[in-house]
Design an enzyme around this catalytic site. Structure first.
Site, PDB file in Angstrom:
ATOM      1  N   ASP A  88       0.825  -1.208   0.000  1.00  0.00           N
ATOM      2  CA  ASP A  88       0.000   0.000   0.000  1.00  0.00           C
ATOM      3  C   ASP A  88       0.860   1.259   0.000  1.00  0.00           C
ATOM      4  O   ASP A  88       0.557   2.250  -0.676  1.00  0.00           O
ATOM      5  CB  ASP A  88      -0.988   0.003   1.180  1.00  0.00           C
TER       6      ASP A  88
ATOM      7  N   ASP B 235       0.914  -7.294 -10.813  1.00  0.00           N
ATOM      8  CA  ASP B 235      -0.089  -7.008 -11.835  1.00  0.00           C
ATOM      9  C   ASP B 235      -0.679  -5.617 -11.631  1.00  0.00           C
ATOM     10  O   ASP B 235      -0.770  -4.801 -12.555  1.00  0.00           O
ATOM     11  CB  ASP B 235      -1.180  -8.081 -11.767  1.00  0.00           C
TER      12      ASP B 235
END
Length: 783
Positions: A101, A126
């Protein structure tokens, strides 16, 4: 995205996409799940892949390992395993762990902090790589590949897959505007990673960079619509393929140059300087570059053949060179990537449409296309010496140019010499030239340079003290001494540039940590890693040695028509002026900044420009113009009544049909020469620093800038100019000359000059021996 260099290394066959899963159905109360599963061995394999890839760079690229170790069991295993692998197998590779994050936040705000490699698992990779595509502005730009082996490891039966990140063309499909970069860069990865065609891959990457780069970076400035351009797919590919063709020609020219030197071998046993005579820097550079020496030393007066690293010219001077080139039947250049040609002397945006300028540009462009010249500088992008010195010249190189101010490149520690136009064609074609080793004039700097003074004041002080065509005449000038730490690279440029006015045939500064710090900031690796840092031997002998105390330098002016007729500015204070010119190659970026800050100081003191008089500022390159615009300096010049010119020689030579001083006009200029009629027929030129010109421009009367320099915001000045002291870390490694000798059998068979001195031309011809004249330095070359 300047300064961002990130490669994502992501697992492709494990993680949540391959774990156990169950879809929501009525039988399981509409509950769905996916499972992330990683084994230690799987993580070890991808960690090793990243470690090997990082080590392909020197120094190794840092690795940022991304996980969610504060919550996920697989991430805890990931972090522990990656740490163990790098500590044991890749201790030299910097490793940093980061939560996913936080990494996403950094990638969006300050992506350059993640420069290097981002190593992560499947799902995180991804998402983050797609985020990177959005930051770049187009998913079509990014390449990708799936490897089953270590990068550049070819194993039979172990395939790799290459594809752009985005395979969907979306709403632009069929319109001829799709960005092909993702496919092309995937091809570059295939050349490099699977086929081990490393140099070809670099050539393709360089071609991509040149296609995208703006004109100020000598690029083609060709981009598709999705990344802010207007080119169609076909237009983009046409430019890219031409740039790629030129780069491949460069690779071929390197191969041919290597083959042509197989009869030469470097001395591998030379280790100690006591095995040769003591030498200075210029002599060491020439010794290192010499071909066919019998021992690793040279002496002034020796006739030697030297390998030439770069040839430099302009559109005007190429017109003279082309006659010789035509007589040689226009052969391919020795190295098409070692020819620098800039359109600067006669070209101006206001006159380049005229037949004379069009003719010169056409001749230069014919050479570009025919010889596939890589470093072709379009009209008014840079003065030939400015960007060449700042972006190409490196310590220890031999640079030959068809302009006498080629010596500017000596500021970088190269030995840079101006020849006659025809004499430059031979090294362009053969990569070699003959000349007599010059005597060396050593200028040894000591003392502290007063604040507000720079290279222009220093070289005028030298000219005033030692005069033109005296101790430097027909000699190379070598600049050394503890005072070098007082001189920025821009200051050194101004001094080296005017070495020809001093009478020197060429210039060379002792390259040091200041030089290395400048070169380290260049973007292109090939132009920052070829430097050879030579130091003069303690007992090196010079034809003459002069000590220059920098603390004695003051603001001066050279009187018309001699650059060495130097007097204090105060002696000409109040002299009426018709024009003020700040510019030409001698006037560096820091000079332009200081001139602007002098204008700012004048405004703060209540000064305002008078309405009469001509004022023009012409920076040396578009890159400098952009920075001056960004930092507000050009606005100050414009406020003071200066018109901003496109990069070019402008008033300094007065041959572009617009920047020409009128008959009877008196001009104060920061250029390098004030010879009779140079700025314009019947004009009177006085040369000084940019700061002095700026101070004098308010009332159009000569004014000593000292009063305004005292109130210049020094903190702002230091912030705006390129730092040359704070960034210095260590002195660069120095080397000793390692020249090439002919094989013993060849040198033994070759007839010496003494052997043939009594023979007639007819006798030598019958034996197949040709005697010819070698390059000798005679009168100064003046453009």
């Amino acid at each position: 995205m300047e300064g961002v260099d990130i490669t994502f290394i992501r697992d492709l066959n494990s993680g949540v996409y391959y774990g156990k899963r169950e879809a929501a159905t009525s039988e399981n109360d509409y509950t769905a799940y996916d499972t992330t599963e990683y084994s230690k061995s799987h993580i070890e394999r991808i960690a090793r892949w990243a470690g090997h890839y990082a080590k392909l760079s020197n120094p190794p690229k840092p690795v940022h390992s991304i996980d969610k170790a504060n919550l996920m069991a697989t991430s805890k295993l990931w972090r522990a395993t990656v740490t163990e692998i790098f500590e044991k197998e890749f201790p030299e590779v910097p490793l940093q762990h980061m939560l996913v994050d936080y990494a996403a936040m950094v990638l969006s705000s300050t992506p350059d902090k993640l420069n290097g490699l981002i190593l992560t698992e499947n799902l995180f990779g991804d998402v983050l790589s797609d985020q990177a595509g959005a930051i770049v502005g187009s998913q079509d730009v990014l390449p990708s590949a799936g490897f089953s082996t270590i990068y550049r490891s070819i194993e039979k039966g172990q395939p790799a897959v290459f594809e752009p990140v985005n395979l969907k063309t979306g709403d632009v499909s069929g319109k001829g505007v799709v960005n092909p970069l993702g496919v092309i860069q995937s091809l570059a990865m295939m050349l490099d990673g699977s086929l081990k065609l490393v140099e070809e891959a670099k050539a393709l990457e360089s071609a991509i960079r040149k296609t995208l780069d703006p004109r100020e970076l000598i690029g083609s400035e060709t981009r598709t619509i999705d990344i802010g351009g207007e080119a169609t797919t076909a237009e983009f590919m046409r430019v890219l393929l031409e740039n790629f063709e030129f780069r491949l020609e460069a690779l071929q020219s390197i191969d041919l140059a290597t083959a042509s030197s197989l009869s030469q071998q470097p001395i591998s046993t030379l280790q100690y300087t006591e095995r040769r005579r003591p030498m200075g820097i210029v002599e060491k550079i020439l010794t290192h570059s010499a071909i066919g020496l019998q021992k690793a030393e040279i002496t002034p007066g020796d006739m030697i053949c030297v390998s030439v690293d770069y040839v430099v010219t302009s559109e005007l001077l190429w017109a003279g060179m082309e006659k010789t080139y035509d007589q040689m039947k226009r052969p391919r250049p020795h190295r098409n990537d070692r020819v620098w040609i800039a359109l600067d002397h006669t070209i101006d945006p206001r006159t380049k449409h005229q037949p004379y300028q069009q003719g010169l540009m056409a001749k230069a462009d014919r050479l570009r296309k025919e010889a596939k010249i890589v470093d072709y500088v379009p009209a008014n992008v840079s003065i030939m010496h400015t960007d060449f010195t700042r972006e190409r010249a490196q310590p220890g190189l031999v640079v030959v140019g068809s302009d006498s101010h080629t010596c500017s490149a000596g500021s970088m520690g190269a030995f840079a010499v101006g020849f006659g136009a025809a004499d430059v064609v031979v090294p362009m074609v053969t990569g070699e030239t003959w000349f007599r080793v010059p005597e060396i004039c050593n200028i040894h700097f000591v003392g502290t340079l007063p604040s507000g003074l720079g290279g222009k004041e220093v070289i005028l002080y030298i000219l005033g003290k030692l005069k033109r065509n005296t101790i430097a005449l027909h000699r190379a000038v070598e600049y050394t001494g503890p005072g070098l730490k007082e001189l920025s690279m821009d200051a050194r440029f101004a001094i080296a540039n005017m070495t020809t006015e001093f009478g020197g045939i060429g210039a060379c500064f002792e390259a040091d940590a200041i030089t290395a710090a400048w070169i380290a900031e260049r973007k292109d690796e090939q132009h920052k890693n070829r430097g050879m840092y030579f130091k003069p031997d303690p007992d090196a002998t010079y034809a003459v040695r002069e000590v220059i105390d920098l603390s004695l330098v003051t603001s001066t002016v050279a009187l018309f028509p001699n650059p060495d007729d130097v007097v204090p500015l105060s002696e000409k204070a109040g002299m009426a002026l018709d024009g003020c010119f700040v510019g030409a190659c001698t006037t560096t970026e820091e000079d332009l900044i200081l001139g602007a800050l002098v204008l700012e100081a004048g405004f703060k003191n209540g000064l305002a420009p008078v309405k009469h008089g001509q004022r023009r500022v012409t920076p040396g390159s578009l890159k400098i113009i952009r920075r001056l615009r960004e930092n507000g300096c050009l606005e100050l010049y414009e406020r003071a009544g200066f018109a901003v010119g496109a990069p070019g020689c402008s008033y300094c030579v007065g041959i572009n049909d617009v920047d020409v001083a009128g008959e009877g006009e008196t001009w104060l200029s920061s250029q390098n020469r004030n010879f009779q009629n140079r700025m314009g027929k019947g004009s009177f030129a006085y040369i000084t620093s940019a700061a002095a010109v700026a101070a004098s421009s308010f009332d159009m009367k000569v004014k000593d800038p000292s009063e305004l320099l005292r109130v210049v915001d020094q903190q702002k000045y230091k912030r705006l100019v390129k730092s040359w002291i704070n960034d210095i870390s260590v002195e660069p490694n120095t080397v000793e000359p390692n020249p090439k000798l002919l094989h013993a059998q060849e040198s033994g068979d070759a007839a010496t000059e003494d052997d043939t001195s009594s023979e007639s031309i007819e006798e030598m011809s019958r034996r197949g021996v040709i005697r010819s004249r070698v390059q000798r330095f005679e009168d100064n070359v003046d453009t």
